[in-house]
Design a protein around this motif. Structure first.
Motif, short mmCIF file in Angstrom:
data_model
loop_
_atom_site.label_atom_id
_atom_site.label_comp_id
_atom_site.label_asym_id
_atom_site.label_seq_id
_atom_site.Cartn_x
_atom_site.Cartn_y
_atom_site.Cartn_z
N ARG A 218 0.83 -1.20 0.00
CA ARG A 218 0.00 0.00 0.00
C ARG A 218 0.87 1.26 0.00
N PHE A 219 0.46 2.19 -0.81
CA PHE A 219 1.15 3.47 -1.03
C PHE A 219 2.56 3.30 -1.58
N ARG A 220 2.75 2.21 -2.30
CA ARG A 220 3.99 2.04 -3.05
C ARG A 220 3.62 1.60 -4.46
N THR A 221 4.61 1.62 -5.32
CA THR A 221 4.40 1.16 -6.69
C THR A 221 4.62 -0.35 -6.73
N ALA A 222 3.70 -1.04 -7.37
CA ALA A 222 3.84 -2.49 -7.48
C ALA A 222 3.59 -2.93 -8.91
N SER A 223 4.10 -4.10 -9.25
CA SER A 223 3.99 -4.59 -10.63
C SER A 223 3.36 -5.98 -10.63
N TRP A 224 3.18 -6.51 -11.82
CA TRP A 224 2.64 -7.87 -11.95
C TRP A 224 3.48 -8.86 -11.15
N SER A 225 4.81 -8.66 -11.12
CA SER A 225 5.63 -9.65 -10.41
C SER A 225 5.40 -9.59 -8.91
N ASP A 226 5.04 -8.42 -8.38
CA ASP A 226 4.69 -8.34 -6.96
C ASP A 226 3.39 -9.08 -6.69
N LEU A 227 2.44 -8.96 -7.63
CA LEU A 227 1.19 -9.71 -7.50
C LEU A 227 1.46 -11.21 -7.52
N GLN A 228 2.30 -11.61 -8.47
CA GLN A 228 2.64 -13.03 -8.58
C GLN A 228 3.24 -13.53 -7.26
N ALA A 229 4.17 -12.76 -6.69
CA ALA A 229 4.82 -13.18 -5.44
C ALA A 229 3.79 -13.34 -4.33
N ALA A 230 2.84 -12.41 -4.23
CA ALA A 230 1.83 -12.47 -3.17
C ALA A 230 0.97 -13.71 -3.32
N PHE A 231 0.55 -14.01 -4.55
CA PHE A 231 -0.30 -15.19 -4.77
C PHE A 231 0.49 -16.49 -4.61
N GLU A 232 1.77 -16.48 -4.97
CA GLU A 232 2.59 -17.69 -4.78
C GLU A 232 2.72 -18.01 -3.31
N LYS A 233 2.92 -16.97 -2.51
CA LYS A 233 3.05 -17.17 -1.06
C LYS A 233 1.74 -17.72 -0.50
#
Ligand SMILES: [Zn+2]
Length: 682
Positions: free
Chosen positions: A410-425
């Motif tokens: 939140r309140f940072r820039t995120a990319s598809w790879s950050d989304l991928q990491a969150a769902f992988e976890k």
């Protein structure tokens, strides 16, 4: 001891005070303090900015209508040097004196006038600044203030004449209107988190407010900023405030607490519709439409989490529209019915099917931040990726992934790879091939069942399928419908090669199988899964009109109607065209003549579900070969003329029944796809 903290770390830790080498302590986070005076009637703008830039060599941009009249740092005058221009935006450069923390700039000018010709697209591109007493919009991209850094915190005080109100996204600090109606309205806002930009809006609004209590995080101030005539519509203000509250509660529950203390619905003089932190700015005319509160409002509220809560680096792919569409527009359809959700998936896949091969970008390179026809495919595919992801990892893991992504970014820039990491976890496994194929490859898989056979085996039946796809193959989990004694049973199969042979045991000899009848996988649909809709005729490049009737009055009405329906004037053709060529044909005429023409051409008769209803019927014919045919059948010339107004608006339908001008009923033909017969291989 002194510690030097780099600019990157400062962005991530906005509240930290850094001690710089000179020993002077200063607030490390880039920030902006603005005092703005705006007179929408005369379009005069004046501002004093206190900027704490990220770097001592500070570059900023200002719109050509705004000139710097004074610049200083710690009381000493500094030079503002031109550094280029792009269109109406000028770049400037200032060398901050050593040890100086803040730059003071005084600037102003006469803003451009409101441009009523702009649509949603034009405004979203953000280039114009516009002022008028009907409404003013200064978008961040229009460069109306010196931006200290890509992300920065700000405090803005804005003053407007007393018949106007103004706001920027953020927490309302104070607000005043001198008594007597002869002063100015002043309001101060603070955005303490790192923001990517500030948009300023002003208008002749009435402000209404409701306080929404919360268990955690304190109350939220809900407001409408509506012009007087909108404010006066019975129930409208309350409707918006109550629905806003409902959406804030919904997403607060689903994702994580709403991160702000206000939310406002703000009316725009232009047909805009978009969301910023703490508010949404929607065209006043649009706000009156009954369905906006049920769809767009929730979408814009959700952008407080996706896009304006977690920021998008557009150069690395826009994930935010897809996730927002999935959790808002699509989720509302799912709540409505399974059928409504399927219809939305079909619409995405239909748009995709209409794009010539090679003309769609991969999601990773899809950068558009604009809603519009060109972006439809990108948004549809992006939303569909989330539909598939939830199918693959399950509802629970998906939910945990969404919450973790929010919590972490939140309140940072995120990319598809950050989304991928969150769902992988959350899922406890690698999703590299899933994200890899859907993000990095353009287009989609084209899958078919090349052969289906079955054989009795120890009281059961072994079903063997040969599944083929165009190279390079995708790794897919495909829903499979198996029809056994007229009953449908759902299974799923895993494929990953150009040619896979899949076997499974079923209870009895199946009659047929069908791939993904519910359209849960992004792919190239075949004709049997794309029910013909009127839009295919509307946008045809060389449409044709065939007359069924000989009566002059009817023929004239048909020509007039065809002119309204088709974007390109149609070619008059004989009834033989119903079986000739490839371009769409529309057959028009009186009921009995239409029935005769269809029979003569060997086409399916008038659908029984339509026959005898209304004064006119319209339908498309799904056929395996031959040109696409649509039919308009009316009881008389008057009934045909009645369709001039309404028919062009129903492009999304396969069939309609009209009574005069009124559509009594309408729909899209069911198209589950071809049932592949299973060979008995005893
Ligand atoms: Zn959006």
């Amino acid at each position: 001891m002194t510690v030097e903290v780099g600019a990157q770390a400062l962005l991530a830790l906005p509240a930290v005070l850094a001690v710089i080498a000179s020993g002077v302590v200063r607030a490390a986070a880039p920030s902006l303090e603005l005092d703005v005076e705006l007179d929408p009637g005369t379009r005069r703008f004046h501002a004093v900015a206190l900027v704490a830039p990220a770097a001592r060599d500070f570059r900023f941009e200002l719109h050509q209508s705004l000139q710097v009249t004074a610049a200083s740092a710690d009381g000493k005058t500094v030079r503002v040097v031109p550094a280029g221009r792009e269109g109406p935006i000028f770049a400037w450069q200032v060398q901050m004196p050593a040890g100086a923390a803040r730059l003071r700039l005084e600037y102003g000018g006469m803003l451009p006038a409101l441009d009523r010709s702009l649509d949603d697209r034009g405004v979203l591109q953000g280039l114009p600044l516009m002022a008028s007493s009907e409404g003013s919009f200064l978008s961040a991209a229009g460069a109306w203030y010196p931006q200290p850094a890509p992300l920065f915190s700000y405090r803005v005080t804005v003053s407007v004449p007393d018949d106007q109100r103004a706001l920027v996204p953020g927490r309302l600090q104070s607000e005043s209107l001198p008594p007597g109606g002869s002063g100015r309205y002043r309001a101060s806002f603070e955005f303490a988190r790192p923001a990517a930009g500030v948009d300023l809006m002003a208008g002749p609004w009435v402000i209404r407010e409701k306080i929404m209590p919360r268990r955690n995080g304190g109350p939220v101030r809900l407001r409408t900023y509506f012009p007087r005539e909108l404010d006066a519509i019975a129930g409208l203000v309350d409707g918006y405030l109550d629905d806003t509250r409902r959406y804030l509660e919904l997403y607060g529950e689903e994702i994580g607490a709403y991160p702000h203390t206000e939310f406002s619905v703000v009316a725009s003089p232009l047909p805009t519709g978009f969301g910023m932190a703490t508010l949404t700015y929607i065209g006043a005319e649009v706000l009156k439409l009954p369905f906006i509160r049920a769809t767009s409002l929730g979408h814009e509220v959700l952008h407080n989490w996706w896009g304006n809560g977690v920021y998008v680096d557009y150069s690395r792919g826009n994930w935010s529209e897809g996730l927002t569409t999935f959790m808002a527009d699509y989720a509302y359809k799912e709540r409505e019915s399974g059928e409504a959700a399927r219809a939305m998936r079909l619409a995405w896949l239909r748009d995709f099917a209409a794009v010539p091969a090679g003309h769609d970008p991969s999601l990773a390179s899809f950068r558009s931040r604009i809603h519009g026809a060109a972006a439809a495919v990108g948004y549809g595919k992006s939303a569909m990726v989330f539909v598939m992801l939830r199918d693959v990892i399950g509802e629970e893991a998906f939910r945990r992934g969404v919450r973790a992504f929010w919590e972490e970014h939140r309140f940072r820039t995120a990319s598809w790879s950050d989304l991928q990491a969150a769902f992988e976890k959350a899922a406890g496994r690698s999703l590299a091939s899933f994200f890899g194929q859907w993000l990095n490859r353009a287009g989609g898989p084209a899958v078919t069942i090349a052969h289906a056979g079955a054989k009795a085996e120890a009281g059961k039946v072994r079903l063997t399928l040969t599944v083929e796809q165009v190279a390079p193959a995708y790794t897919l989990r495909l829903p499979l419908e198996i029809v056994i004694s007229g009953r449908a049973e759902m299974r799923s199969i895993d494929v990953g090669r150009q040619r896979d042979v899949v076997t499974m045991l079923v209870d009895a000899m199946p009659e047929g199988v069908r791939l993904d009848p519910e359209l849960r996988v992004w792919r190239v649909l075949d004709r049997a899964q794309l029910p013909p809709i009127l839009r295919q005729w509307v946008i045809a490049q060389a449409p044709r009109l065939a007359q069924a009737s000989g009566v002059e009055d009817v023929r004239e009405a048909a020509v007039a109607l065809a002119k309204r329906v088709f974007e390109i004037p149609p070619q008059p053709v004989s009834q033989d065209a119903l079986n000739m060529g490839t371009e769409p044909v529309m057959l028009m005429g009186l009921h009995a003549d239409v029935d005769a023409a269809l029979a003569h051409a060997g086409l399916p008769p008038r659908p029984a579900s339509l026959a005898g209803h209304g004064s006119a019927q319209v339908w498309t014919i799904a056929r395996e070969a031959g040109p696409p045919v649509a039919v308009v059948s009316a009881k008389d010339a008057e009934a045909l003329r009645a369709l001039l107004g309404p028919l062009p608006h129903y492009g999304a339908q396969s069939w309609l029944v009209f009574d005069g001008r009124r559509a009594l009923d309408r729909g899209v033909w069911p198209a589950p796809g071809r049932l592949i017969a299973v060979q008995n291989e005893r």
